[in-house]
Design a protein around this motif. Sequence first.
Motif, PDB file in Angstrom:
ATOM      1  N   LEU A   1       0.810  -1.312   0.081  1.00  0.00           N
ATOM      2  CA  LEU A   1      -0.084  -0.037  -0.169  1.00  0.00           C
ATOM      3  C   LEU A   1       0.900   1.180   0.117  1.00  0.00           C
ATOM      4  N   SER A   2       1.940   1.105   0.906  1.00  0.00           N
ATOM      5  CA  SER A   2       2.803   2.417   0.901  1.00  0.00           C
ATOM      6  C   SER A   2       3.464   2.658  -0.318  1.00  0.00           C
ATOM      7  N   ASP A   3       3.722   1.822  -0.993  1.00  0.00           N
ATOM      8  CA  ASP A   3       4.546   1.816  -2.313  1.00  0.00           C
ATOM      9  C   ASP A   3       3.380   2.442  -3.313  1.00  0.00           C
ATOM     10  N   ALA A   4       2.284   1.986  -3.195  1.00  0.00           N
ATOM     11  CA  ALA A   4       1.507   2.620  -4.294  1.00  0.00           C
ATOM     12  C   ALA A   4       0.850   3.785  -4.031  1.00  0.00           C
ATOM     13  N   VAL A   5       0.632   4.056  -2.898  1.00  0.00           N
ATOM     14  CA  VAL A   5      -0.053   5.567  -2.640  1.00  0.00           C
ATOM     15  C   VAL A   5       0.888   6.709  -2.023  1.00  0.00           C
ATOM     16  N   LYS A   6       2.328   6.272  -1.990  1.00  0.00           N
ATOM     17  CA  LYS A   6       3.231   6.961  -1.547  1.00  0.00           C
ATOM     18  C   LYS A   6       2.867   7.780  -0.267  1.00  0.00           C
TER      19      LYS A   6
ATOM     20  N   HIS B   1      -9.564  20.635  -3.723  1.00  0.00           N
ATOM     21  CA  HIS B   1      -8.560  19.509  -3.909  1.00  0.00           C
ATOM     22  C   HIS B   1      -7.942  19.742  -5.477  1.00  0.00           C
ATOM     23  N   HIS B   2      -6.619  19.594  -5.225  1.00  0.00           N
ATOM     24  CA  HIS B   2      -5.929  20.069  -6.554  1.00  0.00           C
ATOM     25  C   HIS B   2      -5.597  18.451  -7.318  1.00  0.00           C
ATOM     26  N   ILE B   3      -5.958  18.325  -8.434  1.00  0.00           N
ATOM     27  CA  ILE B   3      -5.532  17.234  -9.154  1.00  0.00           C
ATOM     28  C   ILE B   3      -4.409  17.457  -9.855  1.00  0.00           C
ATOM     29  N   ASP B   4      -3.320  16.534  -9.375  1.00  0.00           N
ATOM     30  CA  ASP B   4      -1.895  16.400 -10.098  1.00  0.00           C
ATOM     31  C   ASP B   4      -1.956  15.120 -11.037  1.00  0.00           C
ATOM     32  N   LEU B   5      -2.237  15.515 -12.232  1.00  0.00           N
ATOM     33  CA  LEU B   5      -2.057  14.357 -13.310  1.00  0.00           C
ATOM     34  C   LEU B   5      -1.041  13.621 -13.192  1.00  0.00           C
ATOM     35  N   ALA B   6       0.150  14.345 -13.035  1.00  0.00           N
ATOM     36  CA  ALA B   6       1.512  14.058 -12.855  1.00  0.00           C
ATOM     37  C   ALA B   6       1.531  12.500 -11.957  1.00  0.00           C
ATOM     38  N   ILE B   7       0.856  12.875 -10.910  1.00  0.00           N
ATOM     39  CA  ILE B   7       1.012  11.821  -9.765  1.00  0.00           C
ATOM     40  C   ILE B   7      -0.091  10.425 -10.416  1.00  0.00           C
ATOM     41  N   GLU B   8      -1.052  10.714 -10.902  1.00  0.00           N
ATOM     42  CA  GLU B   8      -1.776   9.620 -11.362  1.00  0.00           C
ATOM     43  C   GLU B   8      -1.399   8.972 -12.224  1.00  0.00           C
ATOM     44  N   LEU B   9      -0.374   9.696 -12.997  1.00  0.00           N
ATOM     45  CA  LEU B   9       0.390   8.938 -14.349  1.00  0.00           C
ATOM     46  C   LEU B   9       1.267   8.053 -13.655  1.00  0.00           C
ATOM     47  N   GLN B  10       1.951   8.495 -12.432  1.00  0.00           N
ATOM     48  CA  GLN B  10       2.955   7.702 -11.776  1.00  0.00           C
ATOM     49  C   GLN B  10       2.378   6.467 -11.268  1.00  0.00           C
ATOM     50  N   ALA B  11       1.097   6.706 -10.751  1.00  0.00           N
ATOM     51  CA  ALA B  11       0.355   5.559 -10.127  1.00  0.00           C
ATOM     52  C   ALA B  11       0.279   4.331 -11.134  1.00  0.00           C
ATOM     53  N   LEU B  12      -0.042   4.853 -12.368  1.00  0.00           N
ATOM     54  CA  LEU B  12      -0.445   3.691 -13.386  1.00  0.00           C
ATOM     55  C   LEU B  12       0.725   3.132 -13.821  1.00  0.00           C
ATOM     56  N   VAL B  13       2.014   3.938 -13.882  1.00  0.00           N
ATOM     57  CA  VAL B  13       3.174   3.283 -14.373  1.00  0.00           C
ATOM     58  C   VAL B  13       3.592   2.364 -13.171  1.00  0.00           C
ATOM     59  N   TYR B  14       3.191   2.640 -11.766  1.00  0.00           N
ATOM     60  CA  TYR B  14       3.439   1.566 -10.923  1.00  0.00           C
ATOM     61  C   TYR B  14       2.877   0.106 -11.010  1.00  0.00           C
ATOM     62  N   PHE B  15       1.390   0.366 -11.459  1.00  0.00           N
ATOM     63  CA  PHE B  15       0.747  -0.799 -11.633  1.00  0.00           C
ATOM     64  C   PHE B  15       1.241  -1.591 -12.718  1.00  0.00           C
ATOM     65  N   LEU B  16       1.423  -1.082 -13.695  1.00  0.00           N
ATOM     66  CA  LEU B  16       2.069  -1.822 -14.791  1.00  0.00           C
ATOM     67  C   LEU B  16       3.178  -2.402 -14.413  1.00  0.00           C
ATOM     68  N   LYS B  17       4.085  -2.034 -13.564  1.00  0.00           N
ATOM     69  CA  LYS B  17       5.382  -2.464 -13.133  1.00  0.00           C
ATOM     70  C   LYS B  17       4.997  -3.744 -12.523  1.00  0.00           C
ATOM     71  N   HIS B  18       4.277  -3.498 -11.587  1.00  0.00           N
ATOM     72  CA  HIS B  18       4.087  -4.583 -10.173  1.00  0.00           C
ATOM     73  C   HIS B  18       2.720  -5.474 -10.265  1.00  0.00           C
ATOM     74  N   TYR B  19       1.853  -4.958 -11.256  1.00  0.00           N
ATOM     75  CA  TYR B  19       0.652  -5.840 -11.479  1.00  0.00           C
ATOM     76  C   TYR B  19       0.477  -6.029 -12.669  1.00  0.00           C
ATOM     77  N   PRO B  20       1.315  -6.653 -13.568  1.00  0.00           N
ATOM     78  CA  PRO B  20       0.902  -6.700 -14.935  1.00  0.00           C
ATOM     79  C   PRO B  20      -0.222  -7.329 -15.161  1.00  0.00           C
ATOM     80  N   LEU B  21      -0.808  -7.042 -16.177  1.00  0.00           N
ATOM     81  CA  LEU B  21      -2.272  -7.726 -16.549  1.00  0.00           C
ATOM     82  C   LEU B  21      -1.947  -9.251 -17.583  1.00  0.00           C
ATOM     83  N   ASP B  22      -2.858 -10.008 -17.022  1.00  0.00           N
ATOM     84  CA  ASP B  22      -2.592 -11.381 -17.883  1.00  0.00           C
ATOM     85  C   ASP B  22      -2.706 -11.115 -19.270  1.00  0.00           C
ATOM     86  N   GLY B  23      -2.299 -12.033 -20.115  1.00  0.00           N
ATOM     87  CA  GLY B  23      -2.305 -11.845 -21.474  1.00  0.00           C
ATOM     88  C   GLY B  23      -1.603 -10.791 -22.068  1.00  0.00           C
TER      89      GLY B  23
END
Length: 210
Positions: free
Chosen positions: A37-42, A188-210
């Motif tokens: 959790l900590s790694d994903a949500v910083k 609330h301020h939306i920082d799209l850079a942080i959202e993109l970072q989270a996506l990259v984290y998922f791609l790296k640590h939770y690759p989708l099957d197939g």
Amino acid sequence: MDQNKIPQATAKRLPLYYRFLNSLNHQGKKRVSSKELSDAVKVDSATIRRDFSYFGALGKKGYGYNVEYLLGFFRKTLDQDELTEVALIGVGNLGTAFLHYNFLKNNNTKIVMAFDADPEKPGTDIDGIPIYHIDDLEEKMGDVRVAILTVPSGEAQGITNRLADYGIEGILNFTPARITVPSGVRVHHIDLAIELQALVYFLKHYPLDG
Ligand code: ATP
């Protein structure tokens, strides 16, 4: 659970946790460690453990947290059952995309009206959502107390002042501008850079099957 007992700083992290846990749930994961959790949500794991103790969720050593239990709690706490009407200010590229996007699919929020300064836009609608002239803001807002700001940065503060005078309670600021509001208004301020970072984290640590 008494929501007032959750410190504000903790409450603000709830949507972050909620989104991450939702993705884990969709991937069929039953548990999560505070490290993951900590790694994903910083957020550091000590803070996560303290936050979660307010929810009555005590992680077990070597097991972590039960994803379904936490999601159930967050859904209740985040008031996913109540419909909130929202106004969007600035129907440019980003604003138009939001109007086309059906928020109701995932959330109980709905954009019910939009405003723009371009004289060509008022009188039209996008997917049934009416666009009004920004001059008519106060006249049209009605009971709406939440606004999304997608105007150019230079316009953000002026619009914010009008919204604050009208009695807005919450502003989701997508402009790069830092806006100043009276103490009763939440921004609330939306920082799209942080959202993109989270996506990259998922791609790296939770690759989708197939
Ligand atoms: P973006 O991708 O950020 O939406 P854009 O290039 O489509 O960019 P911007 O110049 O950022 O357009 O402006 C966004 C929208 O805000 C435009 O439709 C513009 O007419 C509108 N706008 C500009 N000033 C105001 C204002 N004071 N009040 C309301 N709408 C405004």
